[in-house]
Design an enzyme around this catalytic site. Structure first.
Site, PDB file in Angstrom:
ATOM      1  N   ASP A  20       1.438   1.117  -0.262  1.00  0.00           N
ATOM      2  CA  ASP A  20       0.211   0.844  -0.986  1.00  0.00           C
ATOM      3  C   ASP A  20       0.424   1.295  -2.442  1.00  0.00           C
ATOM      4  O   ASP A  20       1.420   1.967  -2.747  1.00  0.00           O
ATOM      5  CB  ASP A  20      -0.917   1.626  -0.307  1.00  0.00           C
ATOM      6  CG  ASP A  20      -2.223   1.579  -1.062  1.00  0.00           C
ATOM      7  OD1 ASP A  20      -2.603   0.498  -1.527  1.00  0.00           O
ATOM      8  OD2 ASP A  20      -2.863   2.639  -1.189  1.00  0.00           O
ATOM      9  N   ASP A  22      -2.651   2.300  -5.083  1.00  0.00           N
ATOM     10  CA  ASP A  22      -3.616   3.342  -5.462  1.00  0.00           C
ATOM     11  C   ASP A  22      -3.703   4.414  -4.380  1.00  0.00           C
ATOM     12  O   ASP A  22      -3.924   4.120  -3.202  1.00  0.00           O
ATOM     13  CB  ASP A  22      -4.993   2.720  -5.670  1.00  0.00           C
ATOM     14  CG  ASP A  22      -5.032   1.825  -6.894  1.00  0.00           C
ATOM     15  OD1 ASP A  22      -5.213   2.342  -8.000  1.00  0.00           O
ATOM     16  OD2 ASP A  22      -4.854   0.600  -6.728  1.00  0.00           O
ATOM     17  N   ASP A 198      -3.136   5.219   1.975  1.00  0.00           N
ATOM     18  CA  ASP A 198      -4.071   6.343   1.844  1.00  0.00           C
ATOM     19  C   ASP A 198      -5.515   6.014   2.204  1.00  0.00           C
ATOM     20  O   ASP A 198      -6.370   6.892   2.157  1.00  0.00           O
ATOM     21  CB  ASP A 198      -4.066   6.852   0.405  1.00  0.00           C
ATOM     22  CG  ASP A 198      -4.873   5.953  -0.522  1.00  0.00           C
ATOM     23  OD1 ASP A 198      -4.605   4.728  -0.551  1.00  0.00           O
ATOM     24  OD2 ASP A 198      -5.798   6.458  -1.170  1.00  0.00           O
TER      25      ASP A 198
END
Length: 257
Positions: A20, A22, A198
């Site tokens: 990922d 961000d 996240d």
């Protein structure tokens, strides 16, 4: 060392490293437009890209934005799957489907929904629109209050709602990070896989790792407020990049040992 990591180190040419952006490569910041990759990121990814089968970033951002904010154009063999896999950036070339016609409806309908809600920000992501509440006085309560009206607007426009931490994203249906990662693993005939993420949108990719039947590793780099099952838990982008650097160290050590 987890078995998945052992497989990656033993056969790096067959490994796909999925990430990922961000919260995984870039720290979470109040304004998404201010997000930039961790300072160690470009060098670590460039090093890893020379060693493994493929490095792929799977993000909700536009693919070109992730490349720009990550200073990633020089990472060998990098592929960026933007908008949860609808867009693909590779070797400087971007491919993408037409913009969903429902986006104009939500771009017009969202401002009245959030009027008077201090700290709420609408982000135009070109092929999606995100409503952020991170800067509100009570981010979670504001997000909860917006869920139902935002879902109704998305349904009217034929869009899906992707929830995340203090964000609701309205985007075209039919694709998620799990589907994107699974297709990429098949394309590259992967023999092992790691995916680090996240937030809620990354859970589909975690499930894809488990469903792939390959030696795999899931890495969670987010907040303890989310209850996520993962093979490894690290502390944000520094933890992710430290893990990737250790993989590169182990691969290089094996080649010289």
């Amino acid at each position: 060392m987890p078995d998945g990591l052992k497989a990656i180190v033993a056969d790096p040419g067959g490994a796909v490293i999925g990430l990922d952006f961000d919260g995984t490569l870039s720290p979470i910041v109040p304004d998404p437009a201010a997000a930039r990759i961790h300072p160690d990121g470009p060098a670590v990814l460039a090093r890893l890209g020379e060693l493994v089968g493929a490095v792929v970033i799977v993000t909700g951002r536009p693919a070109a934005t992730a490349v720009e904010y990550g200073s990633l154009a020089g990472v060998p063999g990098l592929v960026v799957l933007g908008h949860y896999g609808l867009e693909r950036w590779e070797a400087g070339s971007l491919t993408a489907p037409p913009v969903h016609p429902g986006l104009e409806r939500v771009k017009a309908g969202l401002p009245p929904l959030v009027a008077g809600l201090d700290g709420v920000r609408i982000e135009d992501k070109e092929r999606a629109v995100a409503v952020h509440t991170r800067q509100a006085a009570d981010p979670q309560a504001t997000l909860d209050a917006l869920r139902e009206p935002v879902a109704a607007l998305a349904a009217e426009a034929g869009l899906a709602v992707e929830p995340g931490k203090f964000v609701l994203e309205l985007r075209p249906p039919g694709m998620d990070k799990g589907m994107a990662l699974s297709a990429f693993l098949r394309e590259r005939a992967a023999r092992s896989v790691l995916f680090a993420g996240d937030d809620l949108g990354d859970l589909a990719a975690f499930a894809a790792v488990r469903a792939s039947g390959l030696p795999g590793v899931t890495v969670f780099s987010g907040s303890s407020e989310l209850d996520v099952e993962a093979d490894l838990v690290v502390d944000g982008p520094p933890g992710v990049l430290g893990l990737l650097a250790s993989i590169a160290d182990a691969v290089e050590s094996g080649r010289t040992g």
